[in-house]
Design a protein around this motif. Sequence first.
Motif, PDB file in Angstrom:
ATOM      1  N   LEU A  17       5.932   5.546  -6.890  1.00 18.75           N
ATOM      2  CA  LEU A  17       6.895   5.280  -5.826  1.00 18.75           C
ATOM      3  C   LEU A  17       6.526   6.209  -4.673  1.00 18.75           C
ATOM      4  N   LEU A  18       6.035   5.635  -3.589  1.00 17.85           N
ATOM      5  CA  LEU A  18       5.466   6.426  -2.497  1.00 17.85           C
ATOM      6  C   LEU A  18       6.216   6.208  -1.191  1.00 17.85           C
ATOM      7  N   PRO A  19       6.044   7.136  -0.249  1.00 19.63           N
ATOM      8  CA  PRO A  19       6.560   6.888   1.098  1.00 19.63           C
ATOM      9  C   PRO A  19       5.761   5.769   1.766  1.00 19.63           C
ATOM     10  N   TYR A  20       6.320   5.222   2.811  1.00 22.83           N
ATOM     11  CA  TYR A  20       5.687   4.113   3.524  1.00 22.83           C
ATOM     12  C   TYR A  20       4.342   4.560   4.111  1.00 22.83           C
ATOM     13  N   PRO A  21       3.249   3.866   3.779  1.00 20.78           N
ATOM     14  CA  PRO A  21       1.924   4.303   4.223  1.00 20.78           C
ATOM     15  C   PRO A  21       1.645   3.987   5.693  1.00 20.78           C
ATOM     16  N   PRO A  22       0.805   4.782   6.319  1.00 24.75           N
ATOM     17  CA  PRO A  22       0.410   4.487   7.700  1.00 24.75           C
ATOM     18  C   PRO A  22      -0.535   3.289   7.746  1.00 24.75           C
ATOM     19  N   SER A  23      -0.647   2.709   8.903  1.00 26.99           N
ATOM     20  CA  SER A  23      -1.561   1.599   9.131  1.00 26.99           C
ATOM     21  C   SER A  23      -3.004   2.096   9.073  1.00 26.99           C
ATOM     22  N   GLY A  24      -3.899   1.196   8.755  1.00 29.06           N
ATOM     23  CA  GLY A  24      -5.320   1.529   8.779  1.00 29.06           C
ATOM     24  C   GLY A  24      -5.763   2.050  10.140  1.00 29.06           C
ATOM     25  N   TRP A  25      -5.096   1.612  11.186  1.00 29.32           N
ATOM     26  CA  TRP A  25      -5.422   2.059  12.545  1.00 29.32           C
ATOM     27  C   TRP A  25      -5.008   3.504  12.793  1.00 29.32           C
ATOM     28  N   GLU A  26      -4.159   4.056  11.925  1.00 34.66           N
ATOM     29  CA  GLU A  26      -3.648   5.417  12.108  1.00 34.66           C
ATOM     30  C   GLU A  26      -4.322   6.448  11.200  1.00 34.66           C
ATOM     31  N   ILE A  71      -4.616  -3.530  -8.571  1.00 31.69           N
ATOM     32  CA  ILE A  71      -3.515  -2.797  -7.964  1.00 31.69           C
ATOM     33  C   ILE A  71      -2.562  -3.790  -7.304  1.00 31.69           C
ATOM     34  N   ALA A  72      -1.285  -3.569  -7.527  1.00 30.43           N
ATOM     35  CA  ALA A  72      -0.248  -4.375  -6.887  1.00 30.43           C
ATOM     36  C   ALA A  72       0.586  -3.433  -6.028  1.00 30.43           C
ATOM     37  N   ILE A  73       0.778  -3.811  -4.778  1.00 30.83           N
ATOM     38  CA  ILE A  73       1.501  -2.967  -3.827  1.00 30.83           C
ATOM     39  C   ILE A  73       2.642  -3.781  -3.232  1.00 30.83           C
ATOM     40  N   ALA A  74       3.849  -3.250  -3.312  1.00 37.47           N
ATOM     41  CA  ALA A  74       5.004  -3.875  -2.676  1.00 37.47           C
ATOM     42  C   ALA A  74       5.551  -2.892  -1.651  1.00 37.47           C
ATOM     43  N   LEU A  75       5.816  -3.393  -0.462  1.00 35.29           N
ATOM     44  CA  LEU A  75       6.312  -2.557   0.630  1.00 35.29           C
ATOM     45  C   LEU A  75       7.653  -3.081   1.131  1.00 35.29           C
ATOM     46  N   ARG A  76       8.513  -2.163   1.493  1.00 33.64           N
ATOM     47  CA  ARG A  76       9.759  -2.527   2.147  1.00 33.64           C
ATOM     48  C   ARG A  76       9.454  -2.633   3.641  1.00 33.64           C
ATOM     49  N   ARG A  77       9.599  -3.825   4.182  1.00 31.38           N
ATOM     50  CA  ARG A  77       9.229  -4.056   5.588  1.00 31.38           C
ATOM     51  C   ARG A  77      10.087  -3.194   6.508  1.00 31.38           C
ATOM     52  N   GLN A  78       9.423  -2.532   7.446  1.00 30.96           N
ATOM     53  CA  GLN A  78      10.126  -1.681   8.406  1.00 30.96           C
ATOM     54  C   GLN A  78      10.172  -2.298   9.791  1.00 30.96           C
ATOM     55  N   ASN A  79       9.283  -3.260  10.032  1.00 26.08           N
ATOM     56  CA  ASN A  79       9.193  -3.860  11.355  1.00 26.08           C
ATOM     57  C   ASN A  79       8.555  -5.234  11.181  1.00 26.08           C
ATOM     58  N   MET A  80       9.117  -6.245  11.778  1.00 30.94           N
ATOM     59  CA  MET A  80       8.609  -7.608  11.614  1.00 30.94           C
ATOM     60  C   MET A  80       7.209  -7.789  12.195  1.00 30.94           C
TER      61      MET A  80
END
Length: 116
Positions: free
Chosen positions: A4-13, A52-61
């Motif tokens: 259970l991890l914090p929301y990851p940064p974008s590849g651009w970041e 690997i299966a990754i589920a993210l809680r959407r923060q921005n559409m």
Amino acid sequence: MKFLLPYPPSGWELYRGWGKTRSLSSTYKKWRKDAGYFIKIPEKPIDTPFSIAIALRRQNMRQDLDNRSKAILDCLQHYQVIKNDNLCERLTMCWCEELPAECVVILQLSEEGMAA
């Protein structure tokens, strides 16, 4: 393994600069350090093919789902959960609002890895 991890940064970041001057960004360094608190490091890294299966809680559409996987895989390699992210045989990602954390990662040996 489940993380259970914090929301990851974008590849651009993840990096600043290009080519020989490229280095890890402060945003990624902070996230990786924060994520490390939630990662139980195994005795031995996974050194066979894995899925690997990754589920993210959407923060921005307007966010791209696929831009988040690189930070997670590199972080798991950094903390020696996996030997190398090139061993990833299958990657599944989804948005999900009903999660116990901003990012849920399930890592398991792939069928190919279990046969090895």
